[in-house]
Scaffold this motif. Structure first.
Motif, PDB file in Angstrom:
ATOM      1  N   ILE A 195       0.863  -1.181   0.000  1.00 36.93           N
ATOM      2  CA  ILE A 195       0.000   0.000   0.000  1.00 36.93           C
ATOM      3  C   ILE A 195       0.898   1.230   0.000  1.00 36.93           C
ATOM      4  O   ILE A 195       1.711   1.412   0.913  1.00 36.93           O
ATOM      5  N   ALA A 196       0.755   2.070  -1.019  1.00 37.78           N
ATOM      6  CA  ALA A 196       1.665   3.199  -1.223  1.00 37.78           C
ATOM      7  C   ALA A 196       0.886   4.511  -1.296  1.00 37.78           C
ATOM      8  O   ALA A 196       0.458   4.921  -2.378  1.00 37.78           O
ATOM      9  N   PRO A 197       0.675   5.186  -0.166  1.00 38.84           N
ATOM     10  CA  PRO A 197      -0.032   6.476  -0.182  1.00 38.84           C
ATOM     11  C   PRO A 197       0.941   7.644  -0.387  1.00 38.84           C
ATOM     12  O   PRO A 197       2.144   7.529  -0.128  1.00 38.84           O
ATOM     13  N   ASN A 198       0.395   8.772  -0.808  1.00 39.15           N
ATOM     14  CA  ASN A 198       1.144  10.012  -0.654  1.00 39.15           C
ATOM     15  C   ASN A 198       1.094  10.401   0.827  1.00 39.15           C
ATOM     16  O   ASN A 198       0.379   9.777   1.619  1.00 39.15           O
ATOM     17  N   ARG A 250       7.121  13.364   5.011  1.00 41.66           N
ATOM     18  CA  ARG A 250       5.904  14.106   4.705  1.00 41.66           C
ATOM     19  C   ARG A 250       6.164  15.144   3.627  1.00 41.66           C
ATOM     20  O   ARG A 250       7.263  15.687   3.509  1.00 41.66           O
ATOM     21  N   THR A 251       5.145  15.405   2.836  1.00 42.26           N
ATOM     22  CA  THR A 251       5.266  16.356   1.735  1.00 42.26           C
ATOM     23  C   THR A 251       5.603  17.751   2.274  1.00 42.26           C
ATOM     24  O   THR A 251       4.916  18.277   3.143  1.00 42.26           O
ATOM     25  N   ARG A 252       6.676  18.345   1.747  1.00 39.37           N
ATOM     26  CA  ARG A 252       7.099  19.667   2.181  1.00 39.37           C
ATOM     27  C   ARG A 252       6.759  20.746   1.161  1.00 39.37           C
ATOM     28  O   ARG A 252       6.528  21.896   1.513  1.00 39.37           O
ATOM     29  N   SER A 253       6.789  20.379  -0.116  1.00 37.07           N
ATOM     30  CA  SER A 253       6.516  21.360  -1.173  1.00 37.07           C
ATOM     31  C   SER A 253       5.958  20.632  -2.388  1.00 37.07           C
ATOM     32  O   SER A 253       6.269  19.462  -2.625  1.00 37.07           O
ATOM     33  N   GLY A 254       5.137  21.341  -3.160  1.00 39.71           N
ATOM     34  CA  GLY A 254       4.549  20.727  -4.339  1.00 39.71           C
ATOM     35  C   GLY A 254       3.507  19.695  -3.966  1.00 39.71           C
ATOM     36  O   GLY A 254       3.219  19.469  -2.787  1.00 39.71           O
ATOM     37  N   PRO A 255       2.965  19.007  -4.953  1.00 38.13           N
ATOM     38  CA  PRO A 255       1.943  17.985  -4.667  1.00 38.13           C
ATOM     39  C   PRO A 255       2.508  16.791  -3.911  1.00 38.13           C
ATOM     40  O   PRO A 255       1.857  16.237  -3.023  1.00 38.13           O
ATOM     41  N   VAL A 256       3.720  16.352  -4.284  1.00 39.89           N
ATOM     42  CA  VAL A 256       4.404  15.263  -3.583  1.00 39.89           C
ATOM     43  C   VAL A 256       5.906  15.512  -3.651  1.00 39.89           C
ATOM     44  O   VAL A 256       6.390  16.256  -4.499  1.00 39.89           O
TER      45      VAL A 256
END
Length: 262
Positions: free
Chosen positions: A104-107, A178-184
Motif C-alpha cells: 500500500i503506497a499512499p502520498n 511528509r510532503t514539504r513542497s509541491g503535490p508530492v
C-alpha cells in the motif's frame, strides 16, 4: 404570548450567532486536547508493548501488537470525529482488509496518514524511519507489532519480503517523508525494490486534506485549518512487473496527476 412569539426567533438567532462566534475557539481547544489524547493512546500501547516484548519473540508478537495499535488509533479517531476536529472517510480502506499480500503506497501530506491506514487494516506492517522506531511514544508498539526499520536497505527488503510472503500487507510511503513542497516529494525506490523482489502488486492511495503543504511543520502555537478534513480514495493498482526505476517513475507520475486534477 405575542411578545414571547416575537422574542423566540430573535433569541434563537442570537444563540446561533454566539455559537458561530465561539466555534473557532472551541475547535482550537479541542485540537490541542486531541494532540494530548494522541500522545496518551500511543503511550498506552508503547509502554505495555515494551514490557511484553521482553517476554514474547517478535515473530509471535506481531499480530497482538498490530491489533493493539489498531484499537488505540480507532479510539483516537473516534474521539477526534466526535469532537468535531476531524472529518475523514477512512472507511473506504475496508475493501482492502482481506486483499493480501499487498503493498500500500499512499502520498504523505500529514502525520495522520499512517494512523488512518493502520486503524482500518490490522494486518498492515508499516515501514518506519529509525527515529520513530526509537521514539518513546511509538517505538515500543512498532517493535512489538513487527514493523520494519528503513535505515538499512538490504535488511529492509528482506524483512518486507518475509512479511508479504506470510500474507501481510506492507504500508510504505514512497516519498520517504511528509510532503514539504509541491503535490508530492520525489519518490524513493524502496517500494519498487520490494515489489520486484516479491512480485506483489502496489496499490496506490490518494490522500487529500485541507492542510497546506508543510502545514504540520509550523509552530504548535499555530494550528492547521480546523476542522481537519481528509479524503482518502484508492488509486490505480500496479500489477505488471517492470524494472524498479520504471515503477518508481510510473507510480510517481500517476500520483502527481491524480492530486493535480482534484
Amino acid at each position: 404570548m405575542l411578545f414571547a412569539r416575537q422574542f423566540r426567533p430573535a433569541a434563537q438567532s442570537a444563540v446561533r450567532q454566539l455559537a458561530s462566534s465561539l466555534r473557532p475557539a472551541y475547535l482550537t481547544v479541542a485540537y490541542y486536547a486531541m494532540l494530548i489524547l494522541f500522545g496518551l493512546v500511543c503511550l498506552a500501547v508503547s509502554l505495555p508493548a515494551t514490557l511484553l516484548g521482553l517476554l514474547m519473540p517478535t515473530d509471535r508478537s506481531g499480530p497482538y501488537g498490530r491489533r493493539m495499535i489498531q484499537a488505540a488509533f480507532r479510539v483516537f479517531l473516534a474521539a477526534a470525529r466526535a469532537s468535531g476536529v476531524l472529518r475523514c472517510n477512512d472507511r473506504s480502506l475496508d475493501v482492502l482488509r482481506w486483499d493480501r499480500p499487498l503493498i500500500i503506497a499512499p502520498n504523505h501530506p500529514s502525520i495522520l496518514d499512517a494512523v488512518f491506514v493502520l486503524a482500518r487494516l490490522p494486518e498492515a506492517v508499516c515501514l518506519m524511519k529509525a527515529p520513530i522506531w526509537d521514539n518513546v511514544f511509538l517505538g515500543g508498539g512498532a517493535r512489538f507489532a513487527g514493523y520494519i526499520r528503513n535505515d538499512a536497505p538490504l535488511p529492509m527488503v528482506r524483512s518486507a519480503a518475509r512479511a508479504l510472503k506470510s500474507g501481510q500487507q506492507l504500508l510504505i510511503f514512497p516519498e520517504g517523508t511528509r510532503t514539504r513542497s509541491g503535490p508530492v516529494e520525489p519518490f524513493t525506490g524502496g517500494f519498487a525494490l520490494i515489489a520486484k523482489a516479491t512480485g506483489v502488486a502496489v496499490q496506490t492511495l490518494i490522500i487529500e486534506s485541507n492542510i497546506p503543504t508543510g502545514g504540520w511543520r509550523t509552530s504548535l502555537l499555530k494550528p492547521p485549518p480546523l476542522p481537519l478534513t481528509y479524503r482518502l480514495r484508492l488509486g490505480r493498482r500496479f500489477e505488471q512487473p517492470c524494472p524498479p526505476h520504471a515503477l518508481v517513475r510510473d507510480v510517481e507520475a500517476y500520483v502527481r496527476r491524480e492530486i493535480a486534477r482534484t
